[in-house]
Design an enzyme around this catalytic site. Structure first.
Site, PDB file in Angstrom:
ATOM      1  N   GLU A 177       2.494  16.109   8.722  1.00 21.33           N
ATOM      2  CA  GLU A 177       2.007  15.029   8.168  1.00 21.33           C
ATOM      3  C   GLU A 177       0.344  14.906   8.093  1.00 21.33           C
ATOM      4  OE1 GLU A 177       2.023  10.048   9.023  1.00 21.33           O
ATOM      5  OE2 GLU A 177       3.070  11.553  10.625  1.00 21.33           O
ATOM      6  N   LYS A 222       5.289  15.062   5.318  1.00 20.56           N
ATOM      7  CA  LYS A 222       4.955  13.823   5.350  1.00 20.56           C
ATOM      8  C   LYS A 222       3.691  13.406   4.883  1.00 20.56           C
ATOM      9  CE  LYS A 222       5.597   9.486   7.957  1.00 20.56           C
ATOM     10  NZ  LYS A 222       5.944   9.043   9.454  1.00 20.56           N
TER      11      LYS A 222
END
Length: 341
Positions: A177, A222
């Site tokens: 992420e 992500k």
């Protein structure tokens, strides 16, 4: 039989499903509870999350995995069932947030580095034993007149790669992420500036993942969407979708099985609409879905209000948002469906 990373990653991006980010830190969940006048005790946190995980319609039909906080992975429901088992029984994959948060990066004013690599190998092995099959680590990049710097982008990308390699060694799928924050005013944070920084960050992250020998088939990305800073929101939904798809196609290898967006401060409906437009209008080499926290939970939290008699209302609100995002993950969400519920 050992579970294959590729199979776990594929299950996490199952068509029409997405990931519930329920990994709020103690400080963040306290802010959420403060907003509804509920004390943030271990029991209240347990009750709230149990309400979400026992929303069978949402969990079985629209949620592929749940990111948990350390406390939650170890907690048991009121009836003594481990919360991770409730998640598994619904057909979802339990996951765990493993980073120790973004801290000031020495020598780089206004920028951060995510900590938590020390002891991570041992923690991952323990989390695997507790039932976690994926993990999450968030690197934070800010846009301003002077940031991001190359040093910040490089160091966060290296940390993400080291984390991902350790996860895969432990049989755990890493959610990678790198979040380009949507803070900032128009002068420094137009949608074009966001595009430029997001492209730079993603290219750097995948360079580092390659150097760290991370298996791309066994990870999930992500990222943020390409969007104006929150003080400068002017781009249309179609422009956000087009620029986001364009940056992903120029940076993300097709070997990655899926991309699960963070909502990043967008409103519930904005996050849903952007995702749906991308899936409806573009031919994509990877599954494109959601990994939302607040954008899945805000309505449910408000409906619940900390009262046991409101559990059903909270579950209805959560199920509605999960269903809307499940539709968006297949490009079938519409404003009419949103309002018909």
């Amino acid at each position: 039989m050992t579970e294959r990373l590729e199979d776990i990653a594929a299950a996490m991006v199952t068509e029409g499903k997405g990931i519930l980010a329920a990994d709020e830190s103690s400080g963040t969940i306290k802010k959420r509870f403060d907003s509804i006048g509920v004390e943030s005790t271990e029991e209240n946190r347990r009750d709230y999350r149990e309400m979400l995980f026992r929303a069978d319609d949402a969990m079985k039909n629209y949620i592929s995995g749940v990111i948990l906080y350390d406390e939650t992975l170890r907690q048991k429901a009121k009836d003594g069932t481990p919360l991770a088992e409730i998640i598994r029984a619904a057909g979802s994959v339990p996951g765990i947030k493993v980073d120790a948060g973004a801290k000031a990066l020495a020598g780089f004013p206004g920028e951060t580095i995510t900590e938590g690599l020390d002891g991570l190998r041992e923690r991952l092995n323990e989390y695997y034993g507790l039932g976690a099959r994926f993990a999450k680590w968030r690197g934070v990049i800010s846009i301003s007149e002077t940031t991001p710097t190359w040093g910040c982008v490089k160091q966060n990308a290296q940390a993400l790669a080291r984390y991902a390699a350790l996860c895969q060694e432990a049989g755990i799928v890493p959610i990678v992420e790198p979040e380009v924050l949507m803070d900032g005013d128009n002068a420094t944070h137009s949608i074009d500036r966001c595009y430029e920084v997001t492209e730079w960050v993603l290219n750097t992250v995948f360079d580092e993942l390659f150097d760290a020998r991370v298996k791309l088939e066994g990870m999930v990305l992500k990222p943020n969407m390409v969007i104006d800073g929150k003080k400068a929101r002017k781009a249309s939904q179609e422009e956000v979708a087009e620029k986001t798809v364009r940056v992903l196609k120029s940076t993300v290898p097709s070997a990655v099985p899926g991309i699960a967006f963070l909502s990043g401060g967008q409103s519930d409906e904005e996050a849903t609409a952007h995702l749906s437009i991308m899936n409806q209008n573009y031919d994509l080499p990877w599954a494109l879905t959601f990994s939302y926290g607040r954008a899945l939970q805000a309505a449910a939290l408000k409906a619940w209000g900390g009262k046991s008699e409101n559990v059903a209302a909270g579950q209805r609100a959560f199920t509605h948002r999960a269903r809307m995002n499940g539709l968006a993950a297949t490009g079938k969400w519409t404003q009419d469906l949103e309002q018909a519920a």
